[in-house]
Every structure is written in C-alpha cells, then in structure tokens.
Design an enzyme around this catalytic site. Structure first.
Site, PDB file in Angstrom:
ATOM      1  N   ASP A  73       0.818  -1.209   0.000  1.00 40.28           N
ATOM      2  CA  ASP A  73       0.000   0.000   0.000  1.00 40.28           C
ATOM      3  C   ASP A  73       0.852   1.260   0.000  1.00 40.28           C
ATOM      4  O   ASP A  73       0.439   2.298  -0.518  1.00 40.28           O
ATOM      5  CB  ASP A  73      -0.937   0.005   1.207  1.00 40.28           C
ATOM      6  CG  ASP A  73      -2.108  -0.951   1.032  1.00 40.28           C
ATOM      7  OD1 ASP A  73      -2.308  -1.451  -0.091  1.00 40.28           O
ATOM      8  OD2 ASP A  73      -2.824  -1.205   2.019  1.00 40.28           O
ATOM      9  N   ALA A 189      -5.785   1.345   8.151  1.00 43.34           N
ATOM     10  CA  ALA A 189      -4.344   1.520   8.309  1.00 43.34           C
ATOM     11  C   ALA A 189      -4.022   1.793   9.788  1.00 43.34           C
ATOM     12  O   ALA A 189      -4.445   1.057  10.663  1.00 43.34           O
ATOM     13  CB  ALA A 189      -3.860   2.646   7.393  1.00 43.34           C
TER      14      ALA A 189
END
Length: 299
Positions: A73, A189
């Site tokens: 990511d 996240a």
C-alpha cells in the site's frame, strides 16, 4: 467514465525481487499488446529491447493514461501523491504484506491487467485530506494524504498534550502519544491499530483515533468528511510532535503551533478488475470467516 489506455507507467521498488519480476513480466506483456510502457530510468532492470520508454516518475501524470503500482500500500500511496492533481487512474498489484489498496493478486495479474486495459473494470473514487502545518513567523507547510494525517510524540519518552477542535468548536484536551486523522480509506491503516472502526471506503466520513491515550475515555470518533479539524499543542508541558501524511514526515509540531486538516480539492481514482468485493478483501486480509467458525470459507 471510460478511459482509453495507450501509455502505461509502472511504479515499484525494483530492488525487491518480487516487484522486479512483476515489472519485467508486465512490461513485456503490455508492450506485446502494442501499448507504450513508461519506466523511471533509475529502475535498472533488464527489460526487453525497446519494450519500455524511460520517463522520470514525476512526469508520469502528464505522460501516462494509467499508473500501475506494484508493491504494498505504501507504493500505491506514493503513486497517489504523484497523480493527486491529475486525472490519471491507479491500479495496484499486491507484492506487499496486507494490501488493502493494492488488491490485484500476482497470481491473476496478467489476466486482471488485460481486463482493465480492455475496459472491464470498476472505478473507485477516493477523497484526500489536506494538511496545513503552521508555525509562528514561518510559511505554512502543506501536504495531501489518502490514508491519514498522524501526529506522534517526537524525541521524548513522555506523553504529549494537545487540544482538538472541529469546525471551530472545542472537542477535547488529549494526553497520550498522538492522534490519527484518517479517511475512510485509511480506516484500515494506522487508525485500525489504534482501535478505530473499519469504514466502508465510499462513506463520506473521517475517523479521529487517539494513539495510546492516557485517559481511557478518550475514544475514536467518526466525523463528517469536509469538517475543519484543528489541533493545537498545549502550552502546559514541553510537548513536541511530528506530523506525517501517509507516512511521510512534513514537519514538527511544538508548543503554540497549529495543524489544520480539511478536505482536499483533489481526488484519486482506483481501478478494480471484474469481481472486486470489498468484504472479500477484508476477509482475506483480516482472516475473517474461516471455515469451522460458523461462516463459509472464501472461494
């Protein structure tokens, strides 16, 4: 909105052998389809002769019709910063650990890339945060974030003290290691590790999640996207913090300094091949719904 793809840019850390393997395979495959492949001159891989066009990464947004991010990511977040002011869509190939944003598997990479290049994909628009860090007597520092703006204690083992306001209204005085301001995209996240909720990416909300709060009643909250968030360091103690946007440090926050976070004008577009399912992605990454626990196993 349908895109026509003629120039495809590849982004990734080619020192990772898994990424390098994907880049070489993709470059050859896309070139064989008669499309232009853009690669930064510093990549240093042995591409087939004439199969790639050298192009500095900062120029990708003006020369590419699609950027393929190969890695984790973090690679896609880097690509998102490249295209934030442009309308170039992103496709993520997962060669990292979790990969909530880079959702294409290496096992189906060529098939999925072909689907996208042939126009079979879904578009996923994601909003960005705009951070503005203000120090007395100095120009403001500005940055964008797809996932989150994070304030962490810095160069001290002590907790930091700060205050938050939303839309001009005082919210709380905090003591702890900091706070995460996350988009719905970034809810999986850093905010997730702080006990924040998982938010569907198409919901227009943000998450404010304290990091190791000293007071247990200091809990994550969800606010409307587009709110104007202000964070101010307290004058009571020698608190010092660092501000990061998507993991990239933009500056320090000291006593009397202010951080403002609001909606950015820009958005980014992720492309997903046919069959994309956000909840299947969550099950895969977070190991939900395992067979034997009352839920069907993922196919």
């Amino acid at each position: 909105m349908s895109h026509s793809f003629q120039s495809i840019a590849l982004v990734g850390n080619a020192t990772d052998l898994r990424v390098a393997e994907c880049m070489l395979s993709l470059a050859s495959h896309i070139y064989a389809r008669g499309m232009r492949v853009l690669v930064d001159p510093g990549v240093g891989l042995a591409f087939k002769p004439d199969s790639v066009v050298p192009c500095p990464e900062p120029a990708f947004p003006t020369r590419a019709d699609l950027i393929i991010a190969i890695g984790g990511d973090g690679t896609l977040l880097y690509a998102a910063r490249l295209v934030a002011a442009h309308c170039v869509p992103l496709l993520g190939i997962n060669r990292g650990r979790l990969g909530f944003l880079t959702d294409v598997s290496p096992n189906s990479m060529l098939e999925d890339v072909d689907s996208v290049l042939d126009g079979r994909y879904s578009e996923d628009r994601r909003s960005l945060l705009a951070a503005r860090l203000e120090h007395a007597g100095a120009p403001p520092i500005r940055a964008l974030a797809l996932n989150d703006v994070v304030v962490n204690k810095w160069k001290t083992g002590r907790t930091m003290d700060f205050e938050t306001s939303i839309n001009g209204r005082f919210v709380n005085s905090h003591g702890g290691d900091g706070i995460v301001i996350a988009t719905a995209t970034g809810s999986t996240a850093y905010a997730l590790s702080c006990g924040g909720p998982i938010v569907e990416p198409d919901l227009d909300v943000w998450v404010l999640a304290p990091i190791c709060p000293h007071t247990l009643s200091d809990r994550p909250i969800v606010v409307r996207a587009g709110s104007k968030i202000q964070l101010r360091m307290s004058d009571r103690f020698e608190s010092r913090a660092q501000v990061t946007c998507d993991g990239t440090a933009i500056g320090d926050l000291a006593q009397g300094d202010n951080l403002y976070v609001e909606s950015a004008d820009a958005q980014i577009t992720l492309l997903h091949p046919p069959g994309y399912d956000y909840y299947r992605l969550l099950r895969s990454k977070l190991h939900w719904g395992r067979a034997g626990y009352g839920s069907p196993a993922d196919a």
